[in-house]
Scaffold this motif. Structure first.
Motif, PDB file in Angstrom:
ATOM      1  N   PRO A  10      18.114  -3.151   3.920  1.00  0.00           N
ATOM      2  CA  PRO A  10      18.697  -4.791   3.568  1.00  0.00           C
ATOM      3  C   PRO A  10      17.538  -5.049   2.322  1.00  0.00           C
ATOM      4  O   PRO A  10      16.728  -4.464   2.225  1.00  0.00           O
ATOM      5  N   ALA A  11      18.135  -6.613   2.094  1.00  0.00           N
ATOM      6  CA  ALA A  11      17.359  -6.965   1.123  1.00  0.00           C
ATOM      7  C   ALA A  11      15.801  -7.382   1.498  1.00  0.00           C
ATOM      8  O   ALA A  11      15.720  -7.714   2.554  1.00  0.00           O
ATOM      9  N   TYR A  12      15.476  -7.190   0.320  1.00  0.00           N
ATOM     10  CA  TYR A  12      14.099  -7.057   0.512  1.00  0.00           C
ATOM     11  C   TYR A  12      13.150  -8.043   0.076  1.00  0.00           C
ATOM     12  O   TYR A  12      12.451  -8.834  -0.047  1.00  0.00           O
ATOM     13  N   ASP A  13      14.006  -8.989  -1.148  1.00  0.00           N
ATOM     14  CA  ASP A  13      13.769  -9.359  -2.003  1.00  0.00           C
ATOM     15  C   ASP A  13      15.262 -10.542  -2.107  1.00  0.00           C
ATOM     16  O   ASP A  13      15.703 -10.557  -3.000  1.00  0.00           O
ATOM     17  N   SER A  14      15.866 -11.922  -1.698  1.00  0.00           N
ATOM     18  CA  SER A  14      16.718 -12.379  -2.047  1.00  0.00           C
ATOM     19  C   SER A  14      16.811 -13.773  -2.747  1.00  0.00           C
ATOM     20  O   SER A  14      17.406 -14.037  -3.297  1.00  0.00           O
ATOM     21  N   THR A  15      15.473 -13.966  -3.409  1.00  0.00           N
ATOM     22  CA  THR A  15      15.153 -14.742  -4.494  1.00  0.00           C
ATOM     23  C   THR A  15      15.235 -14.260  -5.814  1.00  0.00           C
ATOM     24  O   THR A  15      15.722 -15.132  -6.618  1.00  0.00           O
ATOM     25  N   ARG A  16      15.837 -12.737  -6.425  1.00  0.00           N
ATOM     26  CA  ARG A  16      16.442 -12.415  -7.265  1.00  0.00           C
ATOM     27  C   ARG A  16      18.191 -12.818  -7.350  1.00  0.00           C
ATOM     28  O   ARG A  16      18.499 -12.559  -6.895  1.00  0.00           O
ATOM     29  N   PRO A  17      18.371 -13.850  -8.846  1.00  0.00           N
ATOM     30  CA  PRO A  17      19.229 -13.841  -8.984  1.00  0.00           C
ATOM     31  C   PRO A  17      20.567 -12.754  -9.407  1.00  0.00           C
ATOM     32  O   PRO A  17      21.716 -12.911  -8.931  1.00  0.00           O
ATOM     33  N   ALA A  35       0.441  -1.466  -0.109  1.00  0.00           N
ATOM     34  CA  ALA A  35       0.100   0.105   0.256  1.00  0.00           C
ATOM     35  C   ALA A  35       0.874   1.480  -0.080  1.00  0.00           C
ATOM     36  O   ALA A  35       0.642   2.203  -0.526  1.00  0.00           O
ATOM     37  N   THR A  36       1.909   0.679   0.594  1.00  0.00           N
ATOM     38  CA  THR A  36       2.649   2.594   0.784  1.00  0.00           C
ATOM     39  C   THR A  36       4.198   2.456   0.281  1.00  0.00           C
ATOM     40  O   THR A  36       4.938   3.374  -0.443  1.00  0.00           O
ATOM     41  N   THR A  37       4.676   1.364  -0.762  1.00  0.00           N
ATOM     42  CA  THR A  37       5.771   1.062  -1.042  1.00  0.00           C
ATOM     43  C   THR A  37       5.412   0.679  -2.833  1.00  0.00           C
ATOM     44  O   THR A  37       4.833  -0.434  -2.844  1.00  0.00           O
ATOM     45  N   VAL A  38       6.846   1.565  -3.253  1.00  0.00           N
ATOM     46  CA  VAL A  38       7.153   0.999  -4.470  1.00  0.00           C
ATOM     47  C   VAL A  38       7.844   0.294  -5.168  1.00  0.00           C
ATOM     48  O   VAL A  38       9.009   0.755  -5.120  1.00  0.00           O
ATOM     49  N   GLU A  39       8.204  -0.756  -6.500  1.00  0.00           N
ATOM     50  CA  GLU A  39       9.663  -0.557  -6.681  1.00  0.00           C
ATOM     51  C   GLU A  39      10.183  -0.430  -8.109  1.00  0.00           C
ATOM     52  O   GLU A  39       9.665   0.368  -9.192  1.00  0.00           O
ATOM     53  N   LEU A  40      11.758   0.930  -8.179  1.00  0.00           N
ATOM     54  CA  LEU A  40      11.716   1.392  -8.606  1.00  0.00           C
ATOM     55  C   LEU A  40      12.627   0.273  -9.911  1.00  0.00           C
ATOM     56  O   LEU A  40      13.363  -0.511  -9.335  1.00  0.00           O
ATOM     57  N   THR A  41      12.309  -0.069 -10.839  1.00  0.00           N
ATOM     58  CA  THR A  41      13.041  -0.892 -12.265  1.00  0.00           C
ATOM     59  C   THR A  41      12.842  -0.016 -13.649  1.00  0.00           C
ATOM     60  O   THR A  41      12.611   0.880 -13.230  1.00  0.00           O
ATOM     61  N   ARG A  42      14.316  -1.270 -13.967  1.00  0.00           N
ATOM     62  CA  ARG A  42      14.373  -0.809 -15.802  1.00  0.00           C
ATOM     63  C   ARG A  42      14.587   0.902 -15.491  1.00  0.00           C
ATOM     64  O   ARG A  42      14.200   1.947 -17.014  1.00  0.00           O
ATOM     65  N   VAL A  43      15.684   1.570 -15.249  1.00  0.00           N
ATOM     66  CA  VAL A  43      15.967   2.718 -15.032  1.00  0.00           C
ATOM     67  C   VAL A  43      17.436   2.595 -16.344  1.00  0.00           C
ATOM     68  O   VAL A  43      18.167   1.488 -15.938  1.00  0.00           O
ATOM     69  N   THR A  73      12.090   1.315  -3.325  1.00  0.00           N
ATOM     70  CA  THR A  73      13.071   0.716  -3.222  1.00  0.00           C
ATOM     71  C   THR A  73      13.406   0.094  -4.293  1.00  0.00           C
ATOM     72  O   THR A  73      11.987   0.119  -5.353  1.00  0.00           O
ATOM     73  N   LEU A  74      14.364  -0.219  -4.237  1.00  0.00           N
ATOM     74  CA  LEU A  74      14.957  -1.076  -5.820  1.00  0.00           C
ATOM     75  C   LEU A  74      15.909  -2.299  -5.608  1.00  0.00           C
ATOM     76  O   LEU A  74      16.963  -1.758  -4.003  1.00  0.00           O
ATOM     77  N   ASP A  75      16.682  -2.902  -5.986  1.00  0.00           N
ATOM     78  CA  ASP A  75      17.828  -3.525  -5.777  1.00  0.00           C
ATOM     79  C   ASP A  75      18.436  -3.589  -8.063  1.00  0.00           C
ATOM     80  O   ASP A  75      18.285  -3.011  -8.372  1.00  0.00           O
ATOM     81  N   TRP A 115      20.620  -3.488  -2.133  1.00  0.00           N
ATOM     82  CA  TRP A 115      19.108  -2.926  -2.149  1.00  0.00           C
ATOM     83  C   TRP A 115      19.039  -1.096  -2.128  1.00  0.00           C
ATOM     84  O   TRP A 115      19.791  -1.263  -0.884  1.00  0.00           O
ATOM     85  N   TYR A 116      18.262  -0.513  -2.167  1.00  0.00           N
ATOM     86  CA  TYR A 116      18.340   0.832  -1.702  1.00  0.00           C
ATOM     87  C   TYR A 116      17.100   0.736  -1.186  1.00  0.00           C
ATOM     88  O   TYR A 116      15.946   0.620  -1.999  1.00  0.00           O
ATOM     89  N   GLY A 117      16.582   1.825  -0.421  1.00  0.00           N
ATOM     90  CA  GLY A 117      15.536   2.903  -0.519  1.00  0.00           C
ATOM     91  C   GLY A 117      15.187   4.914  -0.100  1.00  0.00           C
ATOM     92  O   GLY A 117      16.440   4.993   0.078  1.00  0.00           O
ATOM     93  N   LYS A 118      14.160   5.074  -0.489  1.00  0.00           N
ATOM     94  CA  LYS A 118      14.146   6.232  -0.618  1.00  0.00           C
ATOM     95  C   LYS A 118      12.659   6.428   0.506  1.00  0.00           C
ATOM     96  O   LYS A 118      11.765   5.961  -0.520  1.00  0.00           O
ATOM     97  N   ASP A 119      12.698   7.180   0.934  1.00  0.00           N
ATOM     98  CA  ASP A 119      11.271   7.919   2.173  1.00  0.00           C
ATOM     99  C   ASP A 119      10.913   9.277   1.351  1.00  0.00           C
ATOM    100  O   ASP A 119      11.802   9.803   0.588  1.00  0.00           O
ATOM    101  N   LEU A 120       9.795   8.669   0.951  1.00  0.00           N
ATOM    102  CA  LEU A 120       9.069   9.981   0.237  1.00  0.00           C
ATOM    103  C   LEU A 120       9.005  11.632   1.065  1.00  0.00           C
ATOM    104  O   LEU A 120       7.529  12.196   0.923  1.00  0.00           O
TER     105      LEU A 120
END
Length: 180
Positions: free
Chosen positions: A155-162, A92-100, A132-134, A167-172
């Motif tokens: 800290p890692a929020y999903d360690s299953t990605r090869p 509900a409050t977190t989005v993941e940044l990808t494909r930058v 967040t992003l990895d 991992w990074y995060g930013k508070d908005l």
């Protein structure tokens, strides 16, 4: 004769786009080829074959970067599509940044900054208070860009990605840039 005093960064415009268009798919292909070939060069001392790259791209879908729980952004430099980024809702409050991605020919012109500014706006529009992003450790330019824009290692929020190594995060919500 008129002398232009416009900065290169003034030529960037970033906005939401349909992730299924040919233009978006071309940017995503360029993004994938760029990061995949960097991986192949680092670990195998060669470029990926066309078969390897196309197979990897097919296994790397981006269809979740669309509403209502995602967004895909395209950056245009002097009216040409040259960069992209995607967001997907994790909760509900977190989005993941990808494909930058910024195409190599226009790196250093302010496109990354314009893109990440638009990412913050789009994340807030999705109701997010945190991004967040990895990424991989070898993508040093991207990591430096994230750090310049308030992302901090978390800290890692999903360690299953090869390929996720950091991992990074930013508070908005506040002036605080701590994403943890």
């Amino acid at each position: 004769m008129t002398i232009s005093t416009a900065r290169a960064s003034d030529l960037w415009v970033v906005g939401p786009a349909d992730v299924t268009t040919d233009e978006a798919l071309a940017l995503l292909r360029d993004y994938y080829y760029d990061v995949a070939n960097r991986y192949y060069r680092l670990h195998f001392d060669r470029e990926g074959t066309p078969e390897e790259l196309e197979s990897g791209l097919a296994g790397f879908p981006s269809d979740d970067l669309a509403g209502p729980d995602g967004v895909f952004l395209i950056g245009r430099y002097d009216d040409a599509a040259q960069s992209c980024a995607g967001l997907r809702r994790l909760d509900a409050t977190t989005v993941e940044l990808t494909r930058v991605f910024v195409r190599p020919a226009v790196r250093g012109t302010g496109g990354g900054t314009r893109l990440l500014t638009a990412v913050d706006t789009a994340a807030r529009a999705l109701g997010a208070t945190r991004i967040t992003l990895d990424t991989r450790l070898d993508l040093v330019e991207a990591r430096a860009l994230y750090a310049r824009h308030g992302y901090r290692e978390i800290p890692a929020y999903d360690s299953t990605r090869p390929y996720a190594e950091i991992w990074y995060g930013k508070d908005l919500t506040t002036g605080s840039q701590n994403g943890s």
